[in-house]
Design an enzyme around this catalytic site. Structure first.
Site, mmCIF file in Angstrom:
data_model
loop_
_atom_site.group_PDB
_atom_site.id
_atom_site.type_symbol
_atom_site.label_atom_id
_atom_site.label_comp_id
_atom_site.label_asym_id
_atom_site.label_seq_id
_atom_site.Cartn_x
_atom_site.Cartn_y
_atom_site.Cartn_z
ATOM 1 N N ASP A 52 -2.019 -6.801 -69.424
ATOM 2 C CA ASP A 52 -1.016 -7.627 -68.728
ATOM 3 C C ASP A 52 0.286 -6.861 -68.483
ATOM 4 O OD1 ASP A 52 0.044 -7.371 -71.216
ATOM 5 O OD2 ASP A 52 0.123 -9.513 -71.677
ATOM 6 N N GLU B 202 2.238 -5.341 -70.733
ATOM 7 C CA GLU B 202 3.168 -5.217 -71.864
ATOM 8 C C GLU B 202 2.940 -3.883 -72.580
ATOM 9 O OE1 GLU B 202 2.577 -8.743 -74.191
ATOM 10 O OE2 GLU B 202 3.715 -9.985 -72.790
ATOM 11 N N ARG C 66 26.467 0.290 -64.982
ATOM 12 C CA ARG C 66 27.506 -0.052 -63.995
ATOM 13 C C ARG C 66 28.033 -1.476 -64.128
ATOM 14 N NH1 ARG C 66 25.085 2.321 -58.586
ATOM 15 N NH2 ARG C 66 23.202 1.671 -59.646
ATOM 16 N N HIS D 212 28.730 6.126 -67.047
ATOM 17 C CA HIS D 212 29.669 5.783 -65.976
ATOM 18 C C HIS D 212 31.082 5.502 -66.531
ATOM 19 C CE1 HIS D 212 30.926 4.515 -62.099
ATOM 20 N NE2 HIS D 212 31.245 3.310 -62.538
ATOM 21 N N LYS E 214 38.066 5.091 -52.960
ATOM 22 C CA LYS E 214 36.938 4.334 -52.423
ATOM 23 C C LYS E 214 37.083 2.850 -52.751
ATOM 24 C CE LYS E 214 32.748 4.201 -54.663
ATOM 25 N NZ LYS E 214 31.518 4.764 -55.217
ATOM 26 N N ARG F 163 34.624 -0.491 -52.841
ATOM 27 C CA ARG F 163 33.247 -0.963 -52.660
ATOM 28 C C ARG F 163 33.281 -2.385 -52.143
ATOM 29 N NH1 ARG F 163 28.276 0.432 -53.497
ATOM 30 N NH2 ARG F 163 28.651 2.358 -54.646
ATOM 31 N N ASP G 259 29.498 13.651 -58.438
ATOM 32 C CA ASP G 259 29.589 12.270 -58.920
ATOM 33 C C ASP G 259 28.705 12.120 -60.155
ATOM 34 O OD1 ASP G 259 30.378 9.638 -58.932
ATOM 35 O OD2 ASP G 259 29.673 9.191 -56.902
HETATM 36 C C1 R5P Z 1 30.290 4.440 -58.777
HETATM 37 O O1 R5P Z 1 31.504 4.421 -58.908
HETATM 38 C C2 R5P Z 1 29.457 5.652 -59.094
HETATM 39 O O2 R5P Z 1 30.213 6.673 -59.658
HETATM 40 C C3 R5P Z 1 28.763 6.177 -57.834
HETATM 41 O O3 R5P Z 1 29.740 6.644 -56.943
HETATM 42 C C4 R5P Z 1 27.952 5.121 -57.194
HETATM 43 O O4 R5P Z 1 27.185 4.431 -58.121
HETATM 44 C C5 R5P Z 1 27.050 5.695 -56.149
HETATM 45 O O5 R5P Z 1 26.316 4.660 -55.574
HETATM 46 P P1 R5P Z 1 25.752 4.820 -54.113
HETATM 47 O O6 R5P Z 1 24.963 6.089 -54.062
HETATM 48 O O7 R5P Z 1 24.897 3.592 -53.928
HETATM 49 O O8 R5P Z 1 26.917 4.818 -53.172
#
Ligand code: R5P
Length: 367
Positions: free
Chosen positions: A89, A91, A168, A201, A262, A264, A288
């Protein structure tokens, strides 16, 4: 399974942890004397005078086999894959193999587990629980195999998380949300004495745990890789959150650095504030912690191209590359460079050296 190691290459740690003494090893749990696997090899010693097998165990399940193998080599330890299966299943099932029990009870042990995707979280919990039981001597089983109870091996379980899933969601942005990163950390640290996390992060989310956390970064290895293969003139952080990591890379390479601001809008949409960057004719590396959809990198790359950048590369620790990210990135950048913190098609840098630094740090702090 014995990893290919050169015994004398055990990385020295500041202080008196690693001694290089020879011969018989003392069992940390019950003072039994056991023969070392190689009597002529060096042994490891902690600050309380306990000696350990030079081949201490690094264990893994199904999602970090190669990285655990590389970590074992990096530390000069031994890789013990656990028995991991799936029931019909779907698991998960985890068992410490008979042949690994002595090593796991006699030495500090590192469990390598990437908590992504979700099945990785359950597997990590199952691995930790099985090792916890074995180390505390709870061997009871319905078949009545072997000793049912053994002495307690004491502290010495360390969890190494190459990619910490759910990192995140590290704040409660709206009423009723769960701070997923914190919940996950609490669950994972229930059965270990310390945790190593690679390029988390936002480390502040793991501040108040009951066990020490060693935050490590692959940026030194990413810098080496970029310097050798890309030779950037300029390093860019695509947002304020990556400034520390990216500026470390710029400093290590010895090139110019800047960052973008940036915003979001949602998981798929971001906006960068316009900014003049001195990149005309330059080779630029955008650095990043992770690349998911690739949206952040593609937008940053467009801004760099508009300002005359000759070549743009993207580098990150965690290559998630979700939903067509690799194709999207190929239309915007000249190269993508990631670590092997989770399996991905752009893995060119090993996370093992950074994790090894964390393991050594924890052993110093805890044992
Ligand atoms: C967010 O602040 C992280 O450092 C990355 O910049 C982010 O998670 C990247 O996500 P994506 O590739 O979807 O833009």
């Amino acid at each position: 399974m014995r990893a290919t190691v050169i015994v004398n290459s055990v990385t020295p740690v500041a202080g008196t942890l690693w001694t290089g003494s020879l011969g018989w090893l003392e069992h940390p749990a019950d003072n039994r004397e056991v023969a070392g696997s190689n009597p002529a090899s060096s042994t490891s010693n902690n600050k309380n005078g306990r000696r350990w097998d030079p081949f201490m165990p690094v264990v893994s399940g199904s999602n970090a086999f190669e990285l655990a193998e590389a970590l074992a080599n990096e530390l000069g330890w031994e890789h013990h894959p656990l028995e991991v299966r799936r029931f019909p299943d779907s698991e998960g099932y985890v068992r410490v193999p008979q042949e690994s029990i002595d090593a796991i009870r006699s030495n500090p042990v590192v469990v390598v587990a990437t908590t992504f995707p979700d099945s990785g979280i359950v597997e990590a919990l199952l691995m930790l629980e099985s090792i916890y039981d074995v180390r505390r001597g709870d061997m009871r089983n319905l078949k009545g195999e072997g000793d049912q109870e053994l002495t307690d091996s004491g502290p010495g379980i360390f969890l190494a998380v190459p990619y910490f899933g759910y990192s995140r969601q590290d704040k409660r942005f709206q009423q009723g949300e769960v701070v997923s990163a914190k919940l996950l950390a609490r669950l994972l640290t229930r059965r270990c004495d310390g945790m190593v996390v690679l390029d988390l992060h936002a480390p502040s989310v793991l501040e108040d745990l009951e066990v020490p956390v060693s935050f490590v970064s692959s940026m030194p290895e990413i810098a080496n890789h970029l310097q050798y293969h890309v030779k950037p003139d300029f390093v860019l952080s695509p947002d304020k959150g990556a400034i520390e990591r990216a500026s470390h890379v710029a400093q290590a390479i010895g090139c110019n650095f800047s960052y973008l601001e940036k915003t979001r809008i949602d998981a798929h949409t971001i906006e960068h504030k316009a900014k003049d960057l001195d990149v005309d004719g330059a080779i630029v590396a955008i650095v990043d912690d992770m690349i998911s959809t690739g949206g952040t990198i593609c937008k940053a790359s467009d801004a760099l191209r508009r300002q005359g950048a000759k070549e743009v590369h993207a580098a990150c620790t965690h290559g998630l590359f979700t939903g067509g990210a690799i194709t999207r990135l190929a239309n915007h950048v000249d190269g993508v460079h990631a670590t092997d913190s989770l399996p991905n098609p752009r893995s060119v840098v090993s996370g093992a050296p950074a994790i090894a630094r964390g393991v050594e740090d924890l052993i110093k702090r805890v044992l």
